[in-house]
Structures are given as C-alpha cells and as structure tokens.
Write a protein that holds these residues in place. Structure first.
Motif, PDB file in Angstrom:
ATOM      1  N   TYR A   1     -15.501 -10.485  19.541  1.00 52.32           N
ATOM      2  CA  TYR A   1     -14.185 -10.054  19.063  1.00 52.32           C
ATOM      3  C   TYR A   1     -13.477 -11.208  18.360  1.00 52.32           C
ATOM      4  O   TYR A   1     -13.668 -12.365  18.724  1.00 52.32           O
ATOM      5  CB  TYR A   1     -13.284  -9.706  20.254  1.00 52.32           C
ATOM      6  N   SER A   2     -12.591 -10.894  17.442  1.00 46.91           N
ATOM      7  CA  SER A   2     -11.575 -11.865  17.055  1.00 46.91           C
ATOM      8  C   SER A   2     -10.516 -11.793  18.152  1.00 46.91           C
ATOM      9  O   SER A   2     -10.361 -10.752  18.802  1.00 46.91           O
ATOM     10  CB  SER A   2     -10.955 -11.506  15.709  1.00 46.91           C
TER      11      SER A   2
ATOM     12  N   VAL B   1      -9.766  -3.756   4.281  1.00 44.46           N
ATOM     13  CA  VAL B   1      -9.092  -4.337   3.110  1.00 44.46           C
ATOM     14  C   VAL B   1     -10.021  -4.544   1.914  1.00 44.46           C
ATOM     15  O   VAL B   1      -9.590  -4.445   0.777  1.00 44.46           O
ATOM     16  CB  VAL B   1      -8.357  -5.670   3.434  1.00 44.46           C
TER      17      VAL B   1
ATOM     18  N   LYS C   1       0.838  -1.198   0.000  1.00 45.10           N
ATOM     19  CA  LYS C   1       0.000   0.000   0.000  1.00 45.10           C
ATOM     20  C   LYS C   1       0.880   1.258   0.000  1.00 45.10           C
ATOM     21  O   LYS C   1       0.782   2.092  -0.886  1.00 45.10           O
ATOM     22  CB  LYS C   1      -0.911   0.038   1.244  1.00 45.10           C
TER      23      LYS C   1
ATOM     24  N   GLY D   1     -10.255  -7.522  12.234  1.00 47.07           N
ATOM     25  CA  GLY D   1     -11.623  -7.917  11.911  1.00 47.07           C
ATOM     26  C   GLY D   1     -12.680  -7.098  12.630  1.00 47.07           C
ATOM     27  O   GLY D   1     -13.869  -7.391  12.538  1.00 47.07           O
ATOM     28  N   GLY D   2     -12.270  -6.068  13.355  1.00 43.53           N
ATOM     29  CA  GLY D   2     -13.232  -5.231  14.070  1.00 43.53           C
ATOM     30  C   GLY D   2     -14.132  -4.452  13.130  1.00 43.53           C
ATOM     31  O   GLY D   2     -15.252  -4.095  13.482  1.00 43.53           O
TER      32      GLY D   2
ATOM     33  N   THR E   1     -19.691 -11.438   5.086  1.00 40.26           N
ATOM     34  CA  THR E   1     -18.877 -10.595   5.965  1.00 40.26           C
ATOM     35  C   THR E   1     -17.689 -10.052   5.173  1.00 40.26           C
ATOM     36  O   THR E   1     -16.964 -10.798   4.536  1.00 40.26           O
ATOM     37  CB  THR E   1     -18.368 -11.411   7.170  1.00 40.26           C
TER      38      THR E   1
ATOM     39  N   PHE F   1     -14.350  -7.099   5.371  1.00 38.95           N
ATOM     40  CA  PHE F   1     -13.566  -6.208   6.220  1.00 38.95           C
ATOM     41  C   PHE F   1     -13.454  -4.868   5.510  1.00 38.95           C
ATOM     42  O   PHE F   1     -12.878  -4.785   4.420  1.00 38.95           O
ATOM     43  CB  PHE F   1     -12.171  -6.789   6.478  1.00 38.95           C
TER      44      PHE F   1
ATOM     45  N   GLU G   1     -26.947  -2.989  10.888  1.00 34.66           N
ATOM     46  CA  GLU G   1     -25.905  -3.669  11.654  1.00 34.66           C
ATOM     47  C   GLU G   1     -24.715  -2.734  11.880  1.00 34.66           C
ATOM     48  O   GLU G   1     -24.168  -2.642  12.979  1.00 34.66           O
ATOM     49  CB  GLU G   1     -25.452  -4.934  10.910  1.00 34.66           C
TER      50      GLU G   1
ATOM     51  N   ARG H   1      -5.959  -4.805  21.113  1.00 33.52           N
ATOM     52  CA  ARG H   1      -6.438  -3.716  21.974  1.00 33.52           C
ATOM     53  C   ARG H   1      -5.756  -3.801  23.339  1.00 33.52           C
ATOM     54  O   ARG H   1      -5.292  -2.803  23.878  1.00 33.52           O
ATOM     55  CB  ARG H   1      -7.960  -3.812  22.159  1.00 33.52           C
TER      56      ARG H   1
ATOM     57  N   ASN I   1     -21.754 -10.893  14.427  1.00 33.44           N
ATOM     58  CA  ASN I   1     -21.453  -9.458  14.356  1.00 33.44           C
ATOM     59  C   ASN I   1     -22.136  -8.660  15.468  1.00 33.44           C
ATOM     60  O   ASN I   1     -22.197  -7.438  15.411  1.00 33.44           O
ATOM     61  CB  ASN I   1     -21.845  -8.907  12.979  1.00 33.44           C
TER      62      ASN I   1
ATOM     63  N   ARG J   1     -15.622  -5.448  10.515  1.00 34.63           N
ATOM     64  CA  ARG J   1     -16.420  -6.296   9.626  1.00 34.63           C
ATOM     65  C   ARG J   1     -17.826  -5.739   9.432  1.00 34.63           C
ATOM     66  O   ARG J   1     -18.462  -5.254  10.363  1.00 34.63           O
ATOM     67  CB  ARG J   1     -16.440  -7.745  10.096  1.00 34.63           C
ATOM     68  N   VAL J   2     -18.263  -5.800   8.187  1.00 30.32           N
ATOM     69  CA  VAL J   2     -19.597  -5.326   7.813  1.00 30.32           C
ATOM     70  C   VAL J   2     -20.235  -6.409   6.946  1.00 30.32           C
ATOM     71  O   VAL J   2     -19.529  -7.204   6.329  1.00 30.32           O
ATOM     72  CB  VAL J   2     -19.529  -4.002   7.007  1.00 30.32           C
ATOM     73  N   THR J   3     -21.556  -6.438   6.943  1.00 22.37           N
ATOM     74  CA  THR J   3     -22.233  -7.414   6.104  1.00 22.37           C
ATOM     75  C   THR J   3     -22.644  -6.735   4.803  1.00 22.37           C
ATOM     76  O   THR J   3     -23.353  -5.730   4.808  1.00 22.37           O
ATOM     77  CB  THR J   3     -23.459  -7.997   6.829  1.00 22.37           C
TER      78      THR J   3
ATOM     79  N   GLU K   1      -8.182  -8.930  17.515  1.00 21.58           N
ATOM     80  CA  GLU K   1      -8.623  -7.591  17.912  1.00 21.58           C
ATOM     81  C   GLU K   1      -8.525  -7.433  19.433  1.00 21.58           C
ATOM     82  O   GLU K   1      -8.023  -6.425  19.934  1.00 21.58           O
ATOM     83  CB  GLU K   1     -10.066  -7.321  17.461  1.00 21.58           C
TER      84      GLU K   1
ATOM     85  N   PRO L   1      -8.156 -12.612  10.488  1.00 25.24           N
ATOM     86  CA  PRO L   1      -8.787 -13.568  11.395  1.00 25.24           C
ATOM     87  C   PRO L   1      -9.933 -14.348  10.748  1.00 25.24           C
ATOM     88  O   PRO L   1     -10.654 -13.820   9.904  1.00 25.24           O
ATOM     89  CB  PRO L   1      -9.309 -12.678  12.532  1.00 25.24           C
TER      90      PRO L   1
ATOM     91  N   PHE M   1     -13.523 -16.177  11.191  1.00 30.23           N
ATOM     92  CA  PHE M   1     -14.677 -16.182  12.084  1.00 30.23           C
ATOM     93  C   PHE M   1     -15.406 -17.516  11.947  1.00 30.23           C
ATOM     94  O   PHE M   1     -15.096 -18.328  11.080  1.00 30.23           O
ATOM     95  CB  PHE M   1     -15.577 -14.973  11.799  1.00 30.23           C
TER      96      PHE M   1
ATOM     97  N   PRO N   1      -3.964 -10.473   2.458  1.00 30.86           N
ATOM     98  CA  PRO N   1      -3.793 -10.288   1.009  1.00 30.86           C
ATOM     99  C   PRO N   1      -3.102  -8.984   0.600  1.00 30.86           C
ATOM    100  O   PRO N   1      -2.826  -8.794  -0.589  1.00 30.86           O
ATOM    101  CB  PRO N   1      -5.242 -10.275   0.507  1.00 30.86           C
ATOM    102  N   ILE N   2      -2.813  -8.078   1.534  1.00 32.97           N
ATOM    103  CA  ILE N   2      -2.392  -6.732   1.130  1.00 32.97           C
ATOM    104  C   ILE N   2      -1.112  -6.746   0.288  1.00 32.97           C
ATOM    105  O   ILE N   2      -1.066  -6.172  -0.791  1.00 32.97           O
ATOM    106  CB  ILE N   2      -2.229  -5.811   2.366  1.00 32.97           C
TER     107      ILE N   2
END
Lengths: 468, 282
Positions: free
Chosen positions: A260-261, B239, A222, B224-225, B234, B236, B253, A268, A255, B227-229, A264, A246, A248, A404-405
């Motif tokens: 949390y993962s 990315v 990036k 992964g905080g 799901t 991220f 959501e 934190r 969600n 994350r959106v649907t 994360e 991560p 899930f 993947p970045i």
C-alpha cells in the motif's frame, strides 16, 4: 491574573500529559493522550511568566496570543481563553494535538533557559476541548457583508482556515472539497488515536457557522475549472488542494498484493473507517507489517497497523533515529506501543509468493556519508549487507508528489519544476485573483503551516477584493 | 444527495441508474468515470459514465451487481438518490477519425464502450461493434450500439446468439476480410477479454485502446491503489487513464491485483489476512 509571584511560578514543574498505557492503547483507536483536567491546566498555565516580548507568539505560524490565552486560563476563565484562541486559530483542538510545538512556540519559551517550556500545546488542547465540552464557545464575530464571493478549493487545514477568516471579514465563501467529507488530511490522514474525527468535525462546524458554504465531491480541474468559477461569479479563488500523489520506492515487487501507499492505507482506515470490522470498505490486516519511511505519516501507518492486529509492526528508515522527520513525541509513543524500528535500512525488493502476495521485504543496511543538498548526511548502502524482513504487508510512506489534476486544467498557472504552484510572498499566483497555499505550494509540510498560509492568503485576498 | 431520476433493469444483475449531477453532466467527456457512494456508510465505487444529458443535468451509469455494495445500491429507488457522486474523473478518450474502427464490449463493458462508439461515429468513422456475452440473455445495448454502428456483431460463449465463441473470433473474421482496413480497436470488458483482444491486434499491429478498472479509492491520484504497469512504467489509472494502449498494459498484473479483496467481499471472515490476524489474537 492570579496573584502569585514569579518565584512561585518558577517552582511549578511542567505538568505531564496523561496518557493511556502503550500496550493497552495499541489494541484500539481511542486517543493516546487523555488531556489535562482543569486543575492541572490552571497549574500549568501558572508556569507562564507572561513575557512582555513574548517570543512564543512569533514562533506560532498563526500568531496566537499565547500569553493572553494562558493568562485567562490561569485565572480560571476558560471561555475568555477560548475566545482569544479562536480569534487567531479556527482549529485549536486540532493544532493543540498535532502541532510540532517543540520546534515552534515551545522551543522559544523563556523557561527553556532554566528548565522546561510551558506546555503551550497541551494548554491549547485543554482550552479548546473544555470550551467545546462545556458549551463555552462564543461564535466569532462576522463583519457586515461585502458582497464579494470567494472560492476556497480544498477543505483541509489551509482551505478551512482561509474560509473562516474570509467569512468573518464579511465575504461570501464557498469551500469546494473533492472527497465526500470535509477535513482533508485531518480526516483521511491523521488517525483517530491522534486526532479523533469528532474533534475535527466540531471545529469545521464552527467554521461553517460563520456562513461558509461547502460543496463536496467537486474536483476542481475536472468537475469545474478555475475559469468557470470566475464565470460563476467568484471574485477571488484560494487553491489549497493539497499535494497528494504518493511516491513509490521504484523497487521490484512493489505492485504485489499487500503493498500500500500510506495514503491508501490511512484513507481506507480513517476516512472510510475500515478499522471498524463492520465497515464496507475493505483493508488488509497484516500479521507482520513493514512501513517504509521516517515521517509522521510513516509513524501513523505503523501505529495503525499495530492497532489493526499486526503481531509485529516495523518501521524501516534509511537514515538514523536522529534524522527522522517524525515528531519526537510520535516516535516515543510508537516505541511504547511495541513498534519495532530498523534504522539505516533501505528496501531493495518486495518479495512475493507464487500467488502474488507479499512475503518479505529485502533490505540493505546503510551508513551515513557526506551531506546531501538538504544538509542531511546521505545514506549509502553497505555492500553485501542484504537481508530479508519476513512480512506479509508493506506500506510505503516516503513522500508525495504534486497532484496534477487542477494544474493540468489551468495552463496559465506558473508551477515550479516539481509541479507545485508558484506563489509570491502574498501567496498570489500568476493568475490575477487566484491565490494558493498549503501543500500544493510547499510540498509536504505541516497542518499548522498550511493554516498559516490560509490566514495569510485571507489577508491578501481581502486586500485584493478592495481593489476590485 | 444526488437524486435518482430513472432506474432500469438491463439484464440479469445489470442495472441502469440516471442520476441528477448537473456539474458532472456539463463537464464530462467520453471515457471518464465517476465515483459513487450509495449511502453514507458505503464504499467508494468507480463507474464509467455511460451517458449524460446536459439539458436535464443527469448522468447515466450502469452497474453490475457483484458484491455487497452493489447489491445495496439496488435498494435505491427513483425519487431517492445517491449519497455521493464525484467526477468526472480520468482522462477523456483520445478519439480520432481512423477510417474504420472496431468497438468491442464484453459484458458490462458494452455499456462503457457505447459513448466511444457514439463519439467515433460523430467523427466520421465507419463503426463496427462487437458485443460479447456468456449467453443471449446477457447481451446488452444491442439496439443503442446498432443505432451508431455500421454493423453490430454478437458473440456468445454458448452460441445462444450470434457467433458461438469469443469476441476475438468475430474480430478475427473482420481482420481476415480483405476489404476491411481496421484503423483502431476500442475494447472494454473483463481483463482476460481485453488481453485476448490486445494479443490478437498486436499480431496485426492494429492500434488498440483498452479501459482499465483497477481497485480505486479516491480516484484523484491520491492513494495509488489503482497503479498499473504500462510499457514498463507505473501509471495511476485514475489520473493517467483509465484508457491505455492495450499493447503496453501488463494485464496479468492487473488481473492479479483485482483479486486483492475478493476474499473480503465473498467471505469476509475467511479473508487470508483477517484469518492471520485473528489467529494471533487467539
């Protein structure tokens, strides 16, 4: 080496690691193991039989001269022991704490045949700590400058090790780190009570003292691409940016607020220091916490949750105790701290309140069926065994995918079907001059295997640079 | 340190910062963001890059003061600087020549959507911009957007400027205009606004892109905080996004997840879970 007979050595029992009381230590983030004192360390060192054909060295992914450093320690010469350690391991205070010695150096120790192995890990930790605390560390020698420039991407265990090795060979090395702080998983992942950040910071300082430069906040792929790094004048590149996406559970309710993962949660808590009440970065403090998974990361998360004030902190794992990938010592420590275990249990739904907060974890009991591809017996749900664990927080620690970045921005790089970088035995990738190691090649592995890769890659890169 | 070369007040609680970050300035594309930390103890905050200057190597970000971290950022002065600026992160905008494009910014989102307007204009689009704000004094970047737009419309909730109402009222007017063949809508703003816009354009099947701002820590896919649907899957935002097809995003959501730390930010000691933990200790 001190003058005692083999018989006398054999008579010495393995010295236990002093540790803080489980129910006391689970209230803070100070270290669990407090380490040997000099006397105990020398006594333990005397247990080493100084095998001519030392199997422990072959068992070590970075090939430390184990009988060598232990012999110096037994003589009371900690400085010399530390020098031997550092000659093949840039992070001895780290590996002395987090390496799975029981499956590497210690399990091949000749004393396993008669009683218990020499406590190689505890001794490694002692030597590194004692040398640091008593200013006995001698800087590693640095060869004359070769004029060659190398970029190491990712300042985790693989990148730091590779950078340290290459710098001592006389190459001009720059570490590129995506975070604002170096250390990778040692800083963001492994909690303070298992590996204090100040220990990691000191080891990194030693590597930087070899002349390694570091540029933080650079996300390769990036901020800058591999191609651009070559344009900037780097002659070779080592990619060790970690795995990091991560996984899930893919169950309903994942969600909800309070899920949390482990990445994360631990980031934190550790990197952003949210375990301190005055920290800027928030973290939820669950009262009843469930952690899903059976590896070391799950163990770190469940023990962190307990320390953050959870009344109950429960590990939910779909296989049995014997199949847990976590280190035995960690599981044992967790038990001492009052962590609950639900084995042969798999979550099927996260239950939530009307306002979107976690309220429970619906699970099903499992039994072990026929072995799967990995050779482990596959857990199979027992029909009708659904039940709910009352909880207000769920942490998912069931593994990671390839990040993947970097690879998306590097289309010429060959990947395997899971998106990890393909590297040959010399850790060379499909792009000339680019090498790779650690989790971005292996998938989730250990600190020491990543370090082994860093060391191997340094040799390969050194050879490659000679061809230029 | 990332040196602060310019700092300007754009309106109540809105501050523009121009920061030295040459690597980011040269690699950034419209739609991408940075993660900043003002001080060594600060939170990591994701902020969309409003503009860059490749010649001077600077990056412009616009920050709304909403909590402790952003208030503390306010204390930075020109000559000083940010502790950390990391990026550019996220996928660049997928921009194209759609014919006529409506660019909608709500509040701070106006600054975020500005680079898209510039790029869309450069691609030969007819650009119509809609700026939404609660009242006239909160309307920002009108002149800048005007310079790259064929038309700028303003809506305010209280009617103190432009159309009284919401951005959707202005958008409805454009949709109802038979001469106006809208090829796409780019919308950045509060979640409720993006949802309202997406709901409206879905009725007319107009391609709509939104930029999401979920809670984020690393910004590199690691936590992964964010994350959106999207379309039932799901994703991220850091990315895979931050831009997504507005017709597929689960906005409810997202809005709910955004409240996770609200109580922490506003009443740290009264946070639901903190309270629960403290009760146990007593």
């Amino acid at each position: 080496m001190s003058d005692i007979t083999a018989k006398q050595r054999m008579a010495i029992q393995r010295q236990p690691m002093p540790q803080r009381d489980g129910l006391e230590r689970c209230k803070d983030f100070d270290e669990v193991n407090t380490g040997y004192d000099l006397e105990t360390a020398i006594k333990e060192a005397q247990r080493c039989l100084q095998c001519k054909n030392a199997k422990c060295i072959a068992g070590c992914p970075v090939g430390i001269d184990i009988p060598g450093f232990i012999s110096k320690l037994a003589d009371g010469d900690v400085a010399a022991a530390a020098e031997i350690l550092r000659s093949s391991n840039d992070l001895p205070a780290v590996t002395g704490r987090v390496c799975p010695q029981e499956t590497q150096c210690e399990c091949v120790c000749v004393r396993c045949k008669t009683d218990t192995p020499v406590a190689i890990g505890y001794l490694e930790r002692f030597v590194a700590d004692y040398a640091r605390e008593n200013n006995l560390e001698k800087p590693k020698e640095v060869s004359a400058s070769t004029g060659k420039k190398v970029a190491c991407i990712g300042a985790g265990p693989a990148g730091i090790t590779c950078a340290g090795e290459l710098a001592s060979m006389g190459h001009d090395v720059t570490l590129f780190e995506a975070f604002h702080k170096a250390g990778g998983v040692l800083i963001y992942g492994i909690p303070e009570f298992r590996l204090p950040n100040k220990v990691v910071e000191h080891e990194i300082k030693n590597v930087l003292a070899l002349g390694v430069k570091i540029e933080k906040n650079v996300i390769v792929g990036k901020t800058v691409t591999i191609d651009q790094l070559f344009v900037e004048g780097f002659d070779a590149i080592f990619v060790a940016n970690g795995a990091g996406l991560p996984t899930f559970m893919n169950v309903p309710g994942e969600n909800l607020k309070g899920v949390y993962s482990a990445n994360e949660y631990l980031t934190r808590s550790n990197l952003m220091e949210a375990h301190r009440r005055d920290a800027e970065t928030p973290v939820l403090r669950g009262d009843k916490v469930c952690v899903v998974g059976g590896g070391n990361t799950a163990m770190d998360a469940v023990r962190t949750a307990k320390r953050m004030g959870a009344a109950t902190s429960t590990l939910v794992y779909r296989r049995g105790r014997e199949q847990m990938p976590a280190r035995v010592e960690e599981a044992h420590h967790a038990e001492e701290e009052g962590i609950c275990f639900e084995f042969l249990t798999a979550p099927i739904e996260v239950l939530g309140s009307d306002d979107g907060w976690v309220e429970g974890l619906k699970c099903v009991r499992m039994e072990l069926g026929a072995p799967d591809d990995s050779g482990r017996r596959r857990p199979v749900p027992i029909e009708g065994s659904d039940f709910v664990i009352d909880c207000d927080m769920v942490i998912v620690a069931i593994g990671i995918n390839a990040n993947p970045i970097l690879t998306q921005a590097t289309p010429d790089m060959n990947l395997n079907k899971w998106g990890y970088i393909q590297a040959n035995d010399d850790l060379a990738t499909s792009i000339p001059g680019v090498f790779a190691g650690g989790d971005i090649v292996r998938g989730a592995a250990t600190v020491i295997l990543a370090m082994g890769d860093g060391k191997k890659a340094a040799k390969s890169i050194d050879n490659y640079l000679k061809t230029l | 340190m990332y040196k602060l070369v310019d700092k300007r007040n754009l309106g109540p609680n809105l501050t523009l910062y121009e920061v030295q970050a040459p690597r980011i300035a040269s690699s950034r594309k419209p739609g991408q963001f940075v993660i900043v930390r003002a001080f060594d103890h600060s939170e990591r905050i994701p902020l969309t890059i409003a503009d860059v200057n490749k010649d001077t190597g600077t990056v412009t970000i616009i920050v709304q003061t909403v909590g402790k971290s952003t208030a503390e950022m306010e204390t930075l002065e020109v000559g000083g600087g940010f502790c950390d600026v990391a990026g550019p992160l996220g996928q660049p905008s997928h921009l194209d020549n759609f014919g006529t494009v409506v660019v909608i910014g709500g509040g701070l989102g106006t600054a975020v959507v500005y680079p898209q307007a510039v790029a869309l204009k450069e691609l030969g689009n007819k650009v119509i911009s809609i700026i939404g704000a609660r009242s006239s004094d909160l309307v920002i970047m009108k002149d800048q957007l005007g310079a790259v737009s064929d038309k700028v419309m303003v809506t305010t909730n209280d009617g103190s400027e432009g159309i009284k109402g919401f951005v959707t009222d202005a958008l409805q007017q454009l949709i109802d205009n038979p001469d106006m063949n809208i090829g796409a809508v780019y919308c950045v703003g509060p979640v409720v606004m993006m949802k309202a816009v997406a709901d409206l354009t879905a009725k007319y099947d107009i391609h709509t892109v939104v930029s999401l701002n979920p809670v984020m820590v690393d910004g590199t896919g690691m936590c992964g905080g964010c994350r959106v649907t999207v379309g039932g899957e799901t994703k991220f935002a850091c990315v895979d996004g931050p831009e997504f097809d507005g017709h597929k995003v689960d906005f409810d959501e997202l809005a709910d997840r955004l409240t996770t730390y609200q109580s922490h930010e506003r009443h740290k000691d009264q946070c639901r879970m903190l309270k629960a933990a403290d009760k146990i200790k007593e």
